[in-house]
Scaffold this active site. Structure first.
Site, PDB file in Angstrom:
ATOM      1  N   TYR A 182      84.842  19.156  99.455  1.00 30.32           N
ATOM      2  CA  TYR A 182      85.734  20.254  99.801  1.00 30.32           C
ATOM      3  C   TYR A 182      86.328  20.863  98.527  1.00 30.32           C
ATOM      4  O   TYR A 182      85.967  20.472  97.412  1.00 30.32           O
ATOM      5  CB  TYR A 182      86.771  19.776 100.811  1.00 30.32           C
ATOM      6  CG  TYR A 182      86.111  19.276 102.082  1.00 30.32           C
ATOM      7  CD1 TYR A 182      85.200  20.089 102.767  1.00 30.32           C
ATOM      8  CD2 TYR A 182      86.336  17.987 102.570  1.00 30.32           C
ATOM      9  CE1 TYR A 182      84.546  19.635 103.907  1.00 30.32           C
ATOM     10  CE2 TYR A 182      85.682  17.529 103.710  1.00 30.32           C
ATOM     11  CZ  TYR A 182      84.787  18.358 104.370  1.00 30.32           C
ATOM     12  OH  TYR A 182      84.131  17.911 105.495  1.00 30.32           O
ATOM     13  N   ARG A 230      92.950  11.574  97.774  1.00 29.00           N
ATOM     14  CA  ARG A 230      91.621  11.044  98.060  1.00 29.00           C
ATOM     15  C   ARG A 230      90.619  11.720  97.144  1.00 29.00           C
ATOM     16  O   ARG A 230      90.638  12.946  96.998  1.00 29.00           O
ATOM     17  CB  ARG A 230      91.228  11.265  99.528  1.00 29.00           C
ATOM     18  CG  ARG A 230      89.773  10.858  99.816  1.00 29.00           C
ATOM     19  CD  ARG A 230      89.425  10.868 101.281  1.00 29.00           C
ATOM     20  NE  ARG A 230      89.883   9.643 101.929  1.00 29.00           N
ATOM     21  CZ  ARG A 230      89.394   9.188 103.100  1.00 29.00           C
ATOM     22  NH1 ARG A 230      88.445   9.855 103.740  1.00 29.00           N
ATOM     23  NH2 ARG A 230      89.856   8.069 103.630  1.00 29.00           N
ATOM     24  N   LEU A 301      82.951   1.673 105.697  1.00 26.71           N
ATOM     25  CA  LEU A 301      82.264   0.537 106.333  1.00 26.71           C
ATOM     26  C   LEU A 301      83.009  -0.775 106.116  1.00 26.71           C
ATOM     27  O   LEU A 301      82.415  -1.814 105.814  1.00 26.71           O
ATOM     28  CB  LEU A 301      80.816   0.447 105.832  1.00 26.71           C
ATOM     29  CG  LEU A 301      79.913   1.618 106.244  1.00 26.71           C
ATOM     30  CD1 LEU A 301      78.485   1.378 105.784  1.00 26.71           C
ATOM     31  CD2 LEU A 301      79.945   1.852 107.754  1.00 26.71           C
TER      32      LEU A 301
END
Length: 370
Positions: A182, A230, A301
């Site tokens: 982004y 992030r 994960l």
């Protein structure tokens, strides 16, 4: 004693454990405004046993949304729609509520994933995205508009306005989205940033705009509340953004008082080759923590309680953030606490739900009835 369920403090925000529900796009808003889906989704995961819930990537302006269904916080209507949802969470949960502020850049105006996720042309109701350079995400797509000085200022101002709206809503923490291909990640990566001005070329120049955005958000949000970021630690493409550049970015963020780094990866190029596997991004969080000492979150994960415990107990990261695992098991925190011999906070209406084989999961030794 479980390290995963030990407390941690981010500025004045005290968290009972090291688990965050990661921001997860729901693609279900209308004109950026939350609705009954968000009410159900957020309130459900507010009872997950995690110490913090992060609201999904929230567009700071309408053209900065990934899809027409993405959440926004750029209007009075957006702000008003979130208010009763946050109020409901506060009534029934002790969870801290964070929000991820975002701008999709050249990846905006896309279909939802279940509709293929491709760019929506202007002729079909989409809009023309903007980016650091007139370089499309995919070769067959039309190029985005390259942002000029006025556009860059407009976007910084939009991040500031959304941060102030978040404060009015009583949000406990903010995360600036600089990952997954982004806008801010697009400035970082030489794959998407071909500028020749002070925002392109060298590493110092490519990190300039993301740092300006972070600084502006940090200044606009109360100083006693934490602001994290992030970042995609690698593009998974030769010649792209990588962990070494990420560490240099984090060092600069430390000078600007960043409170955590949420270490993710990928998203800027369809040519990426990601070696998926349990905890595949944990080494990035570990590398950042070892090089800088900054508080890190590991994500990707992480599905098992013992896996999460090992990550934080070994010092590879300070916290874990779970996304798909929480959707699959909305009481993941409860089950992890039971497995690791810890406790979580839960509403009294649910105290009798724990199996008879578990004692004091909710800090009670017995539950009576009449």
């Amino acid at each position: 004693m479980s390290t995963l369920f030990s407390p941690i403090q981010l500025r004045d925000l005290k968290l009972a454990n090291r688990i965050m529900v990661a921001p997860m796009c729901q693609y279900s808003a209308v004109d950026g405004s939350a609705n009954d889906w968000h009410f159900t989704h957020i309130n459900t995961l507010a009872l997950s046993g995690a110490a913090m819930f992060c609201i999904e990537a929230t567009g700071v302006e309408a053209i900065g949304r990934i899809t027409p269904g993405c959440l926004g916080l750029y209007s009075d209507a957006n702000e008003a729609a979130l208010k009763p949802i946050i109020a409901s969470v506060r009534r029934h949960s002790k969870i801290a509520v964070a929000m991820q502020l975002a701008h999709a850049g050249r990846k905006a105006s896309s279909h939802t994933p279940w509709d293929g996720g491709q760019l929506i042309p202007v002729s079909e109701g989409g809009w023309l995205p903007e980016g650091p350079s007139a370089v499309p995400h995919k070769p067959e797509e039309p190029p985005p508009l390259a942002l000029d000085a006025a556009g860059l200022k407009r976007i910084v101002d939009a991040f500031v306005a959304s941060a102030r709206r978040a404060e009015r809503l009583g949000i406990d923490a903010l995360e600036v989205h600089s990952a997954h291909g982004y806008l801010l990640h697009q400035f970082l990566s030489p794959i998407s940033n071909k500028r020749t001005d002070k925002y392109g070329g060298s590493l110092e120049n490519r990190i300039r705009f993301p740092l300006e955005v972070f600084e502006a958000v940090r200044a606009a949000f109360p100083q006693d509340k934490p602001v994290g970021l992030r970042v995609s630690c690698t593009d998974w493409v030769e010649g792209g953004w990588d962990i070494h550049q990420t560490i240099e970015l984090v060092k600069e963020l430390q000078k600007r008082n960043v409170d955590w780094i949420d270490a993710s990866s990928g998203g800027v190029s369809p040519l990426q080759k990601i070696p998926l596997g349990p905890g595949y991004q944990v080494p990035f969080a570990q590398a950042i923590k070892e090089a800088t000492g900054v508080t890190t979150m590991a994500v990707g994960l992480i599905t098992e309680a013992k896996q999460a415990e090992e990550i934080v107990a070994s010092g590879k990261a300070d916290m874990v953030a779970l996304a798909r695992g929480m959707l699959y098991d909305p009481r993941w925190g409860w089950h992890a606490a039971a497995e690791l011999g810890a406790e979580v906070s839960a509403p009294p209406q649910y105290w009798r739900s724990q199996p008879s084989t578990q004692k004091a999961l909710f800090g009670k030794t017995s539950f009576g009835t009449r």
